[in-house]
Design a protein around this motif. Structure first.
Motif, PDB file in Angstrom:
ATOM      1  N   GLU A 188      61.019  60.067  72.632  1.00 13.49           N
ATOM      2  CA  GLU A 188      60.147  59.029  72.092  1.00 13.49           C
ATOM      3  C   GLU A 188      58.957  58.714  72.993  1.00 13.49           C
ATOM      4  O   GLU A 188      57.956  58.153  72.529  1.00 13.49           O
ATOM      5  CB  GLU A 188      60.947  57.744  71.834  1.00 13.49           C
ATOM      6  N   ASP A 189      59.032  59.073  74.273  1.00 13.48           N
ATOM      7  CA  ASP A 189      57.905  58.826  75.173  1.00 13.48           C
ATOM      8  C   ASP A 189      56.691  59.676  74.818  1.00 13.48           C
ATOM      9  O   ASP A 189      55.567  59.362  75.229  1.00 13.48           O
ATOM     10  CB  ASP A 189      58.313  59.103  76.623  1.00 13.48           C
ATOM     11  N   PHE A 190      56.905  60.759  74.070  1.00 10.91           N
ATOM     12  CA  PHE A 190      55.804  61.647  73.699  1.00 10.91           C
ATOM     13  C   PHE A 190      55.119  61.225  72.401  1.00 10.91           C
ATOM     14  O   PHE A 190      54.050  61.744  72.069  1.00 10.91           O
ATOM     15  CB  PHE A 190      56.323  63.081  73.536  1.00 10.91           C
ATOM     16  N   ALA A 191      55.730  60.316  71.669  1.00 14.75           N
ATOM     17  CA  ALA A 191      55.298  60.027  70.296  1.00 14.75           C
ATOM     18  C   ALA A 191      53.835  59.599  70.200  1.00 14.75           C
ATOM     19  O   ALA A 191      53.095  60.061  69.322  1.00 14.75           O
ATOM     20  CB  ALA A 191      56.210  58.962  69.673  1.00 14.75           C
ATOM     21  N   ASP A 206      59.269  75.300  74.235  1.00 17.56           N
ATOM     22  CA  ASP A 206      60.621  74.771  74.389  1.00 17.56           C
ATOM     23  C   ASP A 206      60.660  73.253  74.266  1.00 17.56           C
ATOM     24  O   ASP A 206      61.650  72.693  73.784  1.00 17.56           O
ATOM     25  CB  ASP A 206      61.212  75.205  75.731  1.00 17.56           C
ATOM     26  N   LEU A 207      59.620  72.557  74.707  1.00 18.85           N
ATOM     27  CA  LEU A 207      59.591  71.108  74.549  1.00 18.85           C
ATOM     28  C   LEU A 207      59.667  70.733  73.079  1.00 18.85           C
ATOM     29  O   LEU A 207      60.425  69.820  72.698  1.00 18.85           O
ATOM     30  CB  LEU A 207      58.319  70.529  75.171  1.00 18.85           C
ATOM     31  N   MET A 208      58.891  71.409  72.246  1.00 19.94           N
ATOM     32  CA  MET A 208      58.918  71.112  70.817  1.00 19.94           C
ATOM     33  C   MET A 208      60.244  71.544  70.208  1.00 19.94           C
ATOM     34  O   MET A 208      60.892  70.775  69.498  1.00 19.94           O
ATOM     35  CB  MET A 208      57.759  71.833  70.118  1.00 19.94           C
ATOM     36  N   ARG A 209      60.669  72.775  70.490  1.00 21.51           N
ATOM     37  CA  ARG A 209      61.831  73.361  69.826  1.00 21.51           C
ATOM     38  C   ARG A 209      63.130  72.662  70.215  1.00 21.51           C
ATOM     39  O   ARG A 209      64.009  72.456  69.376  1.00 21.51           O
ATOM     40  CB  ARG A 209      61.890  74.852  70.181  1.00 21.51           C
ATOM     41  N   LYS A 210      63.254  72.287  71.498  1.00 23.99           N
ATOM     42  CA  LYS A 210      64.520  71.755  71.989  1.00 23.99           C
ATOM     43  C   LYS A 210      64.567  70.226  72.047  1.00 23.99           C
ATOM     44  O   LYS A 210      65.654  69.651  72.044  1.00 23.99           O
ATOM     45  CB  LYS A 210      64.807  72.314  73.392  1.00 23.99           C
ATOM     46  N   VAL A 211      63.401  69.572  72.118  1.00 22.67           N
ATOM     47  CA  VAL A 211      63.392  68.126  72.338  1.00 22.67           C
ATOM     48  C   VAL A 211      62.716  67.366  71.205  1.00 22.67           C
ATOM     49  O   VAL A 211      63.322  66.481  70.582  1.00 22.67           O
ATOM     50  CB  VAL A 211      62.711  67.780  73.687  1.00 22.67           C
ATOM     51  N   GLY A 216      62.376  64.518  65.515  1.00 23.68           N
ATOM     52  CA  GLY A 216      61.417  64.168  64.478  1.00 23.68           C
ATOM     53  C   GLY A 216      60.094  63.660  65.018  1.00 23.68           C
ATOM     54  O   GLY A 216      59.387  62.887  64.355  1.00 23.68           O
ATOM     55  N   ILE A 217      59.716  64.102  66.205  1.00 25.68           N
ATOM     56  CA  ILE A 217      58.474  63.634  66.841  1.00 25.68           C
ATOM     57  C   ILE A 217      57.466  64.770  66.892  1.00 25.68           C
ATOM     58  O   ILE A 217      57.781  65.883  67.330  1.00 25.68           O
ATOM     59  CB  ILE A 217      58.762  63.101  68.256  1.00 25.68           C
ATOM     60  N   ASN A 218      56.255  64.475  66.428  1.00 25.87           N
ATOM     61  CA  ASN A 218      55.186  65.469  66.395  1.00 25.87           C
ATOM     62  C   ASN A 218      53.907  64.826  66.917  1.00 25.87           C
ATOM     63  O   ASN A 218      53.089  64.313  66.155  1.00 25.87           O
ATOM     64  CB  ASN A 218      54.977  65.994  64.973  1.00 25.87           C
ATOM     65  N   PRO A 219      53.696  64.822  68.224  1.00 22.42           N
ATOM     66  CA  PRO A 219      52.534  64.129  68.795  1.00 22.42           C
ATOM     67  C   PRO A 219      51.234  64.857  68.487  1.00 22.42           C
ATOM     68  O   PRO A 219      51.231  66.027  68.088  1.00 22.42           O
ATOM     69  CB  PRO A 219      52.827  64.153  70.297  1.00 22.42           C
ATOM     70  N   GLY A 239      45.744  63.568  78.353  1.00 22.06           N
ATOM     71  CA  GLY A 239      47.013  63.809  77.690  1.00 22.06           C
ATOM     72  C   GLY A 239      48.097  64.099  78.706  1.00 22.06           C
ATOM     73  O   GLY A 239      47.891  63.972  79.921  1.00 22.06           O
ATOM     74  N   ILE A 240      49.275  64.479  78.210  1.00 19.81           N
ATOM     75  CA  ILE A 240      50.391  64.860  79.074  1.00 19.81           C
ATOM     76  C   ILE A 240      50.824  66.265  78.682  1.00 19.81           C
ATOM     77  O   ILE A 240      50.408  66.792  77.650  1.00 19.81           O
ATOM     78  CB  ILE A 240      51.566  63.876  78.959  1.00 19.81           C
ATOM     79  N   ALA A 241      51.680  66.872  79.496  1.00 18.57           N
ATOM     80  CA  ALA A 241      52.094  68.256  79.228  1.00 18.57           C
ATOM     81  C   ALA A 241      53.494  68.483  79.763  1.00 18.57           C
ATOM     82  O   ALA A 241      54.052  67.653  80.496  1.00 18.57           O
ATOM     83  CB  ALA A 241      51.108  69.244  79.853  1.00 18.57           C
TER      84      ALA A 241
END
Length: 309
Positions: A188-191, A206-211, A216-219, A239-241
């Motif tokens: 949720e910190d990426f939202a 991997d951040l998208m696929r695994k976390v 359900g988060i798509n920043p 931004g962040i990475a």
């Protein structure tokens, strides 16, 4: 070498030196800590000497331990050289090894491995298939590459996968970013952030696929081909990475960005070497994979072994 001493004992000494602890060495060797401790005790009883100082961190070897470690470091290169020479006699010295990669950060460890490989197999034509490839296994199947570096094992007829290593992916942000105050980032910190990534499909991140996708988060996104450009954007609060720890460590030391763990269990990524099944017996392919693992574990921080590696 006495009848008691075996290769597995020497591998244990190297693992202790490389990892710095019995528990980490056991993980590296894929044995239980109790089994490794039993093996160490048997060695110490045989030589009637401790091999390292207890409670030292990292491990400090005794004179006897240092001698066994020296032997290990002398023996294994000789074994590898003999296997290489026999393979060159039987299989021939020449060949072709075109490497395809699907990860933007592979070159941090791939180039040193190639430099080590070349003088050992001077007649093998070694090259990188130009550019980043979203489907490097397809290049294997079409005989446009001979080895592919991939992040997932997808069972495919005619393709073998060899585990290389796993590594931690860390979240990075500017030093004055609000997320810098958190030691562990959750999905949720990426939202509400802008996520800066390489320009690849989500299934390759991997951040998208695994976390993030499971949560359900798509920043919102911004992308760059270059790691240094991603670091610069993050540092300037664009931004962040999430990047491999070994990639960002030099920038952490300079204070450009800060790194944080992603998830209660640190986010791990994996790398495998994919080769055509009919060519898995080529010694120079096996040698290249061995060199990649040895050089990477010796020079990159935050690596861990993969099952079967």
């Amino acid at each position: 070498m006495s009848n008691f001493l075996e290769f597995r004992h020497l591998k244990t000494m190297q693992a202790l030196a490389q990892t710095g602890s019995v528990s980490a060495a056991a993980e590296h060797l894929f044995v239980t800590q109790s089994a490794l401790s039993h093996q160490i005790r048997a060695l110490e009883e045989h030589y009637q000497s401790s091999l390292f100082e207890r409670k030292s961190s990292p491990i400090r070897f005794t004179v006897a331990g240092e001698r066994l470690l020296q032997l290990a470091n002398e023996v294994f290169p000789l074994v590898a050289a003999a296997e290489r020479e026999i393979a060159q006699i039987v299989q021939g010295e020449a060949g072709e090894l075109r490497v395809a990669v699907e990860c933007h950060t592979c070159f941090d460890w791939l180039m040193p491995a190639m430099d080590t490989f070349r003088p050992l197999w001077p007649q093998v034509e070694l090259d990188i298939v130009s550019g980043f490839h979203a489907d490097p296994v397809g290049l294997l199947l079409s005989h446009k590459a001979d080895l592919a570096i991939v992040s997932e094992v997808e069972e495919q007829m005619g393709i073998e996968h060899q585990p290389l290593f796993a590594y931690e992916m860390v979240g990075i942000c500017a030093k004055d970013h609000p997320l810098a105050a958190k030691s562990i980032w959750q999905a949720e910190d990426f939202a509400d952030e802008t996520l800066i990534t390489y320009p690849v499909p989500d299934e390759m991140l991997d951040l998208m696929r695994k976390v993030l996708i499971p949560a359900g988060i798509n920043p919102s996104r911004r992308s760059s081909e270059l790691t240094v450009a991603i670091i610069q954007l993050v540092s300037s609060r664009r931004g962040i990475a999430a990047l491999p720890y070994w990639t960002v460590m030099p920038y952490l030391e300079k204070g450009y960005v800060v790194a944080r763990q992603v998830g209660d269990t640190p986010l791990q990524s994996e790398l495998y070497a994919a080769i055509r099944s009919e060519e898995k017996g080529h010694q120079y392919l096996q040698d290249f994979c061995r060199i990649v693992k040895e050089r990477s574990f010796a020079s990159l921080p935050g690596l861990s072994p993969l099952s079967g590696a």
